[in-house]
Scaffold this motif. Structure first.
Motif, mmCIF file in Angstrom:
data_model
loop_
_atom_site.group_PDB
_atom_site.id
_atom_site.type_symbol
_atom_site.label_atom_id
_atom_site.label_comp_id
_atom_site.label_asym_id
_atom_site.label_seq_id
_atom_site.Cartn_x
_atom_site.Cartn_y
_atom_site.Cartn_z
ATOM 1 N N SER A 1 0.820 -1.224 0.000
ATOM 2 C CA SER A 1 0.000 0.000 0.000
ATOM 3 C C SER A 1 0.850 1.267 0.000
ATOM 4 N N LYS A 2 2.166 1.116 0.052
ATOM 5 C CA LYS A 2 3.115 2.249 0.091
ATOM 6 C C LYS A 2 2.939 3.101 1.357
ATOM 7 N N CYS A 3 2.517 2.430 2.458
ATOM 8 C CA CYS A 3 2.325 3.140 3.734
ATOM 9 C C CYS A 3 3.530 2.984 4.662
ATOM 10 N N VAL A 4 4.261 1.887 4.487
ATOM 11 C CA VAL A 4 5.353 1.570 5.416
ATOM 12 C C VAL A 4 6.572 1.099 4.623
ATOM 13 N N LEU A 5 7.746 1.435 5.132
ATOM 14 C CA LEU A 5 9.001 0.957 4.548
ATOM 15 C C LEU A 5 9.603 -0.062 5.514
ATOM 16 N N SER A 6 9.864 -1.276 5.012
ATOM 17 C CA SER A 6 10.421 -2.337 5.859
ATOM 18 C C SER A 6 11.824 -2.676 5.393
ATOM 19 N N ALA B 1 -7.830 13.682 3.027
ATOM 20 C CA ALA B 1 -6.755 12.723 2.753
ATOM 21 C C ALA B 1 -6.461 12.675 1.249
ATOM 22 N N MET B 2 -7.518 12.749 0.446
ATOM 23 C CA MET B 2 -7.376 12.742 -1.010
ATOM 24 C C MET B 2 -6.555 13.947 -1.482
ATOM 25 N N VAL B 3 -6.847 15.121 -0.914
ATOM 26 C CA VAL B 3 -6.094 16.340 -1.264
ATOM 27 C C VAL B 3 -4.613 16.161 -0.918
ATOM 28 N N ASP B 4 -4.344 15.559 0.245
ATOM 29 C CA ASP B 4 -2.946 15.355 0.653
ATOM 30 C C ASP B 4 -2.217 14.379 -0.267
ATOM 31 N N VAL B 5 -2.913 13.311 -0.693
ATOM 32 C CA VAL B 5 -2.300 12.342 -1.620
ATOM 33 C C VAL B 5 -1.995 13.031 -2.957
ATOM 34 N N ILE B 6 -2.945 13.829 -3.453
ATOM 35 C CA ILE B 6 -2.757 14.533 -4.737
ATOM 36 C C ILE B 6 -1.618 15.546 -4.627
ATOM 37 N N SER B 7 -1.610 16.323 -3.530
ATOM 38 C CA SER B 7 -0.587 17.376 -3.394
ATOM 39 C C SER B 7 0.802 16.789 -3.188
ATOM 40 N N SER B 8 0.886 15.585 -2.582
ATOM 41 C CA SER B 8 2.209 14.971 -2.430
ATOM 42 C C SER B 8 2.753 14.509 -3.787
ATOM 43 N N ILE C 1 -0.426 10.052 6.254
ATOM 44 C CA ILE C 1 -1.727 10.625 5.868
ATOM 45 C C ILE C 1 -2.856 9.740 6.392
ATOM 46 N N SER C 2 -2.709 8.418 6.212
ATOM 47 C CA SER C 2 -3.720 7.464 6.672
ATOM 48 C C SER C 2 -3.955 7.581 8.180
ATOM 49 N N ALA C 3 -2.857 7.650 8.945
ATOM 50 C CA ALA C 3 -2.970 7.730 10.409
ATOM 51 C C ALA C 3 -3.545 9.079 10.847
ATOM 52 N N PHE C 4 -3.120 10.156 10.168
ATOM 53 C CA PHE C 4 -3.539 11.508 10.572
ATOM 54 C C PHE C 4 -5.048 11.712 10.406
ATOM 55 N N TYR C 5 -5.589 11.229 9.299
ATOM 56 C CA TYR C 5 -7.026 11.434 9.027
ATOM 57 C C TYR C 5 -7.883 10.252 9.468
ATOM 58 N N TYR C 6 -7.251 9.249 10.083
ATOM 59 C CA TYR C 6 -7.976 8.060 10.538
ATOM 60 C C TYR C 6 -8.702 7.413 9.359
ATOM 61 N N VAL C 7 -7.966 7.246 8.269
ATOM 62 C CA VAL C 7 -8.479 6.644 7.039
ATOM 63 C C VAL C 7 -7.800 5.289 6.854
ATOM 64 N N LYS C 8 -8.538 4.304 6.422
ATOM 65 C CA LYS C 8 -7.986 2.950 6.259
ATOM 66 C C LYS C 8 -6.825 2.947 5.263
ATOM 67 N N ALA C 9 -5.828 2.147 5.538
ATOM 68 C CA ALA C 9 -4.657 2.046 4.652
ATOM 69 C C ALA C 9 -5.072 1.586 3.256
ATOM 70 N N SER C 10 -6.094 0.717 3.187
ATOM 71 C CA SER C 10 -6.572 0.235 1.876
ATOM 72 C C SER C 10 -7.172 1.378 1.061
ATOM 73 N N THR C 11 -7.828 2.331 1.751
ATOM 74 C CA THR C 11 -8.408 3.492 1.064
ATOM 75 C C THR C 11 -7.303 4.404 0.531
ATOM 76 N N ILE C 12 -6.273 4.632 1.350
ATOM 77 C CA ILE C 12 -5.148 5.472 0.917
ATOM 78 C C ILE C 12 -4.452 4.840 -0.289
ATOM 79 N N ALA C 13 -4.319 3.503 -0.274
ATOM 80 C CA ALA C 13 -3.718 2.799 -1.422
ATOM 81 C C ALA C 13 -4.582 2.989 -2.667
ATOM 82 N N LEU C 14 -5.907 2.891 -2.488
ATOM 83 C CA LEU C 14 -6.832 3.126 -3.610
ATOM 84 C C LEU C 14 -6.634 4.517 -4.194
#
Length: 392
Positions: free
Chosen positions: A71-76, A196-203, A89-102
């Motif tokens: 999901s590109k949320c974590v680097l291992s 969260a969508m705005v933050d993903v787009i702006s990044s 972004i997912s943690a800040f807005y309390y949005v599911k990681a699957s939604t952020i990946a979408l």
């Protein structure tokens, strides 16, 4: 264990968990850990020995980290774990990681309003909204009147239902009680998904889809389409009244323009309203923000390519002494909503968003700074946008 992905992402984003061993230790402090040994069959465990439980937890963490990496949320890095921008972004807005990946995989630099609504409708947060018996027939009837046709609609899918209910809301259509309750549930979740969508787009540095998403935020708050007359944000302003204003005062398009009219002229244009309705309009108009913005580029002569550009932005707002800023005037939105703004620095010609900051102007005077990396050497004509998340 079905909900571990989002908990783990949040703890990694806040740096409570910094390694896979931390993650396993974290699990041992949960009620879930106590249940494993009490009900091993439910969790597909062959026994309750410490080795079996330990192996199960390690495997669970490995699988969950892998999902978060995809999901590109974590680097291992073998054992160490670090948050990525999407995870934060997912943690800040309390949005599911699957939604952020979408959002990350679906949004592009050319995404328009129709696709934004489609992507939003597919968010995992709406999975709990079910399709009732024979509801697909009602949804199909509603869909036949939508301004934006849904491509390949499936009237037994949640995403199609969410899309239809959102479009009905923007068109201010009256719905049966059960669909209205579902619509309310969607609207209460939508603003943080859009942020969260705005933050993903702006990044990704895209201007046009960012502005379109901000307009979608305004549509959610005001129950209007972006192309509807902006005066419809006020109470009792019907299509007939808007047509009359357009005909007799063609320059009066915004709420602020209505304030600038002569009293007699305004009273004549709104003569269809009674005294109580006029009072409601006046109250709503007074709630609208009146903010002036000025800006100053810091040390403009020493800006070098790859260096940092700092812009100081000053806001002055008409507020009475001790006046508390109330919630947004939004009679159709099902809850109170605080007012906020996005301040953006962008290049219109290249569709490039350089810097963005979320701003709340609750005082008569406020100063904020926006920082971004200077582009390559040359002449760049940048625009400073100030966009409300609630008002057109």
């Amino acid at each position: 264990d079905h909900f571990l992905q989002d908990h783990l992402n949040t703890e990694i984003a806040t740096q409570v968990i910094e390694s896979k061993q931390d993650a396993v230790d974290y699990l041992t402090w949960t009620f879930f850990y106590r249940r494993i040994t009490q009900n091993p069959n439910y969790y597909n465990l062959q026994g309750v020995s410490s080795t079996i439980v330990s192996d199960h937890l390690s495997e669970l963490i490995e699988d969950t980290v892998k999902e978060l990496e995809e999901s590109k949320c974590v680097l291992s890095d073998d054992l160490d774990l670090a948050p990525l921008n999407l995870g934060i972004i997912s943690a800040f807005y309390y949005v599911k990681a699957s939604t952020i990946a979408l959002f990350n995989f679906s949004l592009t630099k050319t995404t328009k309003l129709k696709n934004l609504i489609h992507i939003l409708s597919n968010a995992s947060e709406f999975e709990g909204i079910s399709i009732r018996h024979k509801e697909d027939e009602a949804l199909q009837k509603l869909a036949s009147h939508l301004p934006l046709k849904i491509s390949k609609p499936d009237y037994n899918s949640t995403s199609t239902k969410v899309n239809i209910l959102l479009q009905c809301y923007f068109s201010r259509r009256t719905l049966p009680a059960d669909l209205s309750a579902d619509q309310r549930e969607i609207l209460l979740v939508a603003p943080r998904l859009i942020q969260a969508m705005v933050d993903v787009i702006s990044s990704n540095g895209w201007l046009e889809p960012a502005l379109a998403t901000m307009e979608l935020s305004q549509m959610i708050t005001q129950a209007m389409w972006i192309y509807d007359p902006h005066l419809r944000q006020l109470p009792h302003i019907t299509k007939e009244i808007v047509d009359r204003i357009t005909e007799e005062a063609p320059d009066c398009k915004e709420v602020s323009d209505l304030l600038d009219l002569e009293d007699d002229h305004r009273a004549k244009l709104l003569s269809a309203l009674d005294e109580q309705q006029m009072s409601d309009v006046a109250q709503a108009v007074n709630r609208f923000p009146a903010i002036e913005m000025t800006h100053q580029v810091q040390d403009p002569k020493n800006i070098k390519s790859g260096g940092t550009v700092t812009i100081a932005v000053s806001f002055s707002r008409e507020l009475e002494e001790e006046e508390k800023l109330g919630p947004v005037y939004a009679p159709h939105y099902p809850a109170e909503k605080p007012e906020a703004w996005w301040c953006i620095v962008a290049n219109r010609k290249t569709n490039l968003l350089h810097g963005i900051k979320r701003v709340v102007v609750t005082r008569p005077q406020l100063q904020e700074t926006i920082e971004f990396d200077a582009p390559e050497a040359g002449h760049h004509e940048l625009v400073l946008y100030f966009v409300c998340d609630s008002y057109f």
